[in-house]
Design a protein around this motif. Structure first.
Motif, PDB file in Angstrom:
ATOM      1  N   ASP A 181      10.215  10.199 -20.897  1.00 54.58           N
ATOM      2  CA  ASP A 181      10.094  11.022 -19.831  1.00 54.58           C
ATOM      3  C   ASP A 181      11.180  11.835 -20.224  1.00 54.58           C
ATOM      4  N   VAL A 182      10.894  12.714 -19.527  1.00 53.01           N
ATOM      5  CA  VAL A 182      11.604  13.782 -19.079  1.00 53.01           C
ATOM      6  C   VAL A 182      11.324  14.408 -17.617  1.00 53.01           C
ATOM      7  N   ASN A 183      12.660  14.843 -16.786  1.00 52.99           N
ATOM      8  CA  ASN A 183      12.866  15.201 -15.872  1.00 52.99           C
ATOM      9  C   ASN A 183      11.655  16.769 -14.723  1.00 52.99           C
ATOM     10  N   ASP A 184      10.146  15.569 -15.209  1.00 56.23           N
ATOM     11  CA  ASP A 184       9.617  16.621 -14.281  1.00 56.23           C
ATOM     12  C   ASP A 184       8.640  16.011 -12.877  1.00 56.23           C
ATOM     13  N   ASN A 185       9.404  15.581 -12.643  1.00 51.69           N
ATOM     14  CA  ASN A 185       9.133  15.186 -11.239  1.00 51.69           C
ATOM     15  C   ASN A 185       9.640  14.906 -10.031  1.00 51.69           C
ATOM     16  N   ALA A 186       9.261  15.508  -9.335  1.00 53.13           N
ATOM     17  CA  ALA A 186      10.886  15.656  -7.931  1.00 53.13           C
ATOM     18  C   ALA A 186      10.509  14.610  -6.998  1.00 53.13           C
ATOM     19  N   PRO A 187      11.490  13.765  -6.753  1.00 57.05           N
ATOM     20  CA  PRO A 187      11.571  12.937  -5.407  1.00 57.05           C
ATOM     21  C   PRO A 187      10.489  13.268  -4.696  1.00 57.05           C
ATOM     22  N   SER A 188       9.118  12.795  -4.002  1.00 55.64           N
ATOM     23  CA  SER A 188       8.499  12.781  -2.884  1.00 55.64           C
ATOM     24  C   SER A 188       8.729  11.362  -1.580  1.00 55.64           C
ATOM     25  N   PHE A 189       9.024  12.457  -0.571  1.00 54.95           N
ATOM     26  CA  PHE A 189       8.477  11.997   1.012  1.00 54.95           C
ATOM     27  C   PHE A 189       6.960  11.459   1.181  1.00 54.95           C
ATOM     28  N   ASP A 190       6.463  10.042   1.956  1.00 56.28           N
ATOM     29  CA  ASP A 190       5.170  10.508   2.401  1.00 56.28           C
ATOM     30  C   ASP A 190       4.681  11.172   3.343  1.00 56.28           C
ATOM     31  N   LYS A 191       5.905  11.775   4.277  1.00 58.72           N
ATOM     32  CA  LYS A 191       5.466  13.169   5.195  1.00 58.72           C
ATOM     33  C   LYS A 191       6.652  14.459   4.995  1.00 58.72           C
ATOM     34  N   ASP A 192       6.551  15.453   5.103  1.00 54.23           N
ATOM     35  CA  ASP A 192       7.270  16.239   5.768  1.00 54.23           C
ATOM     36  C   ASP A 192       8.106  15.877   7.051  1.00 54.23           C
ATOM     37  N   LYS A 193       7.501  15.619   7.662  1.00 50.51           N
ATOM     38  CA  LYS A 193       8.362  15.248   8.638  1.00 50.51           C
ATOM     39  C   LYS A 193       8.244  14.342   9.817  1.00 50.51           C
ATOM     40  N   LEU A 236      16.145  17.577  -9.104  1.00 46.55           N
ATOM     41  CA  LEU A 236      14.674  17.795  -8.525  1.00 46.55           C
ATOM     42  C   LEU A 236      14.924  17.338  -6.954  1.00 46.55           C
ATOM     43  N   SER A 237      14.654  18.017  -6.573  1.00 50.72           N
ATOM     44  CA  SER A 237      14.832  17.479  -4.593  1.00 50.72           C
ATOM     45  C   SER A 237      13.289  18.159  -4.142  1.00 50.72           C
ATOM     46  N   GLU A 238      13.100  17.530  -2.465  1.00 54.29           N
ATOM     47  CA  GLU A 238      12.677  17.575  -2.235  1.00 54.29           C
ATOM     48  C   GLU A 238      13.332  17.100  -0.572  1.00 54.29           C
ATOM     49  N   GLN A 239      12.316  18.243   0.142  1.00 52.98           N
ATOM     50  CA  GLN A 239      13.617  17.879   2.183  1.00 52.98           C
ATOM     51  C   GLN A 239      12.286  17.441   3.017  1.00 52.98           C
ATOM     52  N   CYS A 240      12.852  17.029   3.900  1.00 54.25           N
ATOM     53  CA  CYS A 240      11.635  16.751   4.625  1.00 54.25           C
ATOM     54  C   CYS A 240      12.410  16.381   6.154  1.00 54.25           C
ATOM     55  N   ARG A 241      12.368  16.733   7.696  1.00 53.56           N
ATOM     56  CA  ARG A 241      12.561  16.612   8.988  1.00 53.56           C
ATOM     57  C   ARG A 241      12.572  15.471   9.881  1.00 53.56           C
ATOM     58  N   VAL A 242      14.529  15.423  10.045  1.00 58.80           N
ATOM     59  CA  VAL A 242      13.835  14.192  10.782  1.00 58.80           C
ATOM     60  C   VAL A 242      14.040  14.736  12.441  1.00 58.80           C
ATOM     61  N   THR A 243      13.274  13.930  13.709  1.00 53.72           N
ATOM     62  CA  THR A 243      13.725  14.013  14.613  1.00 53.72           C
ATOM     63  C   THR A 243      13.914  12.981  15.206  1.00 53.72           C
ATOM     64  N   ILE A 244      14.922  13.060  16.298  1.00 55.84           N
ATOM     65  CA  ILE A 244      15.623  11.749  17.075  1.00 55.84           C
ATOM     66  C   ILE A 244      15.077  12.250  18.385  1.00 55.84           C
ATOM     67  N   GLN A 245      14.448  11.603  19.444  1.00 57.12           N
ATOM     68  CA  GLN A 245      14.414  11.449  20.698  1.00 57.12           C
ATOM     69  C   GLN A 245      15.286  10.890  21.232  1.00 57.12           C
ATOM     70  N   VAL A 246      15.887  11.032  22.472  1.00 53.76           N
ATOM     71  CA  VAL A 246      16.923   9.713  22.851  1.00 53.76           C
ATOM     72  C   VAL A 246      16.129   9.612  23.790  1.00 53.76           C
ATOM     73  N   THR A 247      15.345   8.555  24.002  1.00 52.80           N
ATOM     74  CA  THR A 247      15.502   7.866  25.627  1.00 52.80           C
ATOM     75  C   THR A 247      16.385   7.647  26.706  1.00 52.80           C
ATOM     76  N   ASP A 248      15.845   7.334  27.557  1.00 54.23           N
ATOM     77  CA  ASP A 248      16.558   8.139  28.563  1.00 54.23           C
ATOM     78  C   ASP A 248      16.788   6.482  29.318  1.00 54.23           C
ATOM     79  N   MET A 249      18.206   5.691  29.836  1.00 56.26           N
ATOM     80  CA  MET A 249      18.347   4.059  29.952  1.00 56.26           C
ATOM     81  C   MET A 249      18.733   4.995  31.664  1.00 56.26           C
ATOM     82  N   ASN A 250      18.822   3.956  32.682  1.00 58.54           N
ATOM     83  CA  ASN A 250      19.108   4.167  33.968  1.00 58.54           C
ATOM     84  C   ASN A 250      20.263   3.397  34.125  1.00 58.54           C
ATOM     85  N   ASP A 251      21.177   3.985  33.694  1.00 57.67           N
ATOM     86  CA  ASP A 251      22.572   3.965  33.346  1.00 57.67           C
ATOM     87  C   ASP A 251      23.862   4.658  33.996  1.00 57.67           C
ATOM     88  N   ASN A 252      23.264   5.241  34.965  1.00 58.23           N
ATOM     89  CA  ASN A 252      24.033   6.186  36.449  1.00 58.23           C
ATOM     90  C   ASN A 252      23.771   5.050  37.434  1.00 58.23           C
TER      91      ASN A 252
END
Length: 360
Positions: A236-248, A332-348
């Protein structure tokens, strides 16, 4: 008078000696025969008595015998017929083991008495194709980098054949392959040897091992063959970058989730092997410090966990950019984006505001 007598004595002695030699011994020229190896015991080579001009009926009384010089007694004479015959099977490769020897001879002395005569005999043992080519190693292992250039050559073990001349190794053949071919070379002594030549670039991720068969063929009739396996392991030579199954990725998390709670687990795969396929995870510079304070990223397994208490009222959305890098020499490297949505709780609690009005 004394000198004359001395000369006469010397002359008489010389004449007597010459007569004696002529009487007791006569050495003929060398008689040649040629026979193939592996003839059966008892096979007739020639009628030696006839070839030497001897009467068959006198062979026993004159005690004719055959002595082999410096070898086993492969040949003997039949005193009843005068025939020279095979007394023991002759293996040319055993008798003349050196391949550099073009000719192989058995030298014999035939002796007969009354009067004594000696005959020099040479029997050439010719080769037959009684040996197949063979490889000293039945399996050859080659490690070849997938980055090797087309045209690169790799030496292979030669086949050996104890036979000589046309019966020795004459050619090599390779089983069908899209990536490899054979190139045959001829040594100064006429011996053949083969090189494996790369004719198409290798890709370990497509095929990590190539199994080939090398066949050596001699020039005998009928031909004999020998085979060996060639196992090519593609490095093997390092000719492949890691890969995510999604971009986002988009994931929801409840506010006030306990610290240490798993938000999600990222998984990047690398088609290489060894350290070239080991993946580490990290935040990119585009991930804010506040976000990194809220969520912990495990560099080894890609887990994202809650690091601090999350409050919907503070921030409803977090954006992360995660880098997956391999541990190869030239990473070698690859990026992906993660969006975290906060769900409101009835805490007030509701806030009640009471105002009083004074009537007029």
């Amino acid at each position: 008078m004394t000198q004359r007598a001395t000369c006469v004595v010397r002359l008489e002695f010389t004449l007597v000696f010459l007569c004696f030699l002529a009487t007791i011994m006569s050495v003929s020229s060398v008689t040649h025969y040629s026979v193939p190896e592996e003839m059966e015991d008892g096979s007739v080579v020639a009628n030696l008595a006839a070839d030497l001009g001897l009467e068959v009926k006198t062979l026993k009384t004159r005690k004719m015998r055959v002595d082999v010089v410096a070898n086993k007694k492969y040949l003997d004479i039949n005193k009843d017929t005068g025939e020279l015959f095979i007394a023991e099977r002759i293996d040319r490769e055993l008798l003349c083991p050196l391949k550099t020897t073009t000719y192989c001879f058995l030298k014999l002395d035939a002796t007969i008495e009354n009067p004594i005569r000696m005959f020099n005999i040479e029997v050439e043992i010719t080769d037959i194709n009684d040996n197949a080519p063979h490889f000293r190693r039945g399996t050859m292992h080659l490690d070849i980098s997938e980055s090797s250039p087309v045209g690169e050559r790799f030496s292979l073990n030669n086949a050996a054949d104890p036979d000589v001349g046309a019966n020795s190794v004459k050619d090599y053949y390779l089983s069908a392959s899209d990536h490899f071919a054979l190139e045959i070379q001829t040594g100064r002594d006429g011996s053949k040897f083969a090189d494996l030549v790369l004719q198409k670039a290798l890709d370990r991720e497509q095929q990590a091992v190539h199994n080939l068969i090398l066949t050596a063929v001699d020039g005998g009739v009928p031909t004999r063959t020998g085979t060996a396996s060639i196992i090519v392991r593609v490095l093997d030579v390092n000719d492949n970058a890691p890969s995510f199954d999604k971009d986002k990725y988009v994931v929801d998390v409840m506010e006030n989730s306990p610290i240490g709670s798993l938000v999600m687990k990222l998984n990047a795969t690398d088609l290489d092997e060894g350290s070239n396929s080991d993946v580490v995870y990290s935040y990119s510079l585009y991930t804010s410090e506040r976000t990194q304070e809220m969520f912990q990223l495990n560099p080894e397994n890609g887990e994202i966990r809650v690091k601090e208490m999350i409050n919907y009222e503070d921030l409803k959305l977090y954006e992360l950019e995660v880098i997956a890098s391999d541990k190869g020499h030239n990473s070698l490297s690859e990026q992906c984006r993660v969006t975290i949505q906060v769900t409101d709780m009835n805490d007030n609690h509701p806030e009640i505001s009471i105002k009083s009005f004074q009537s007029p």
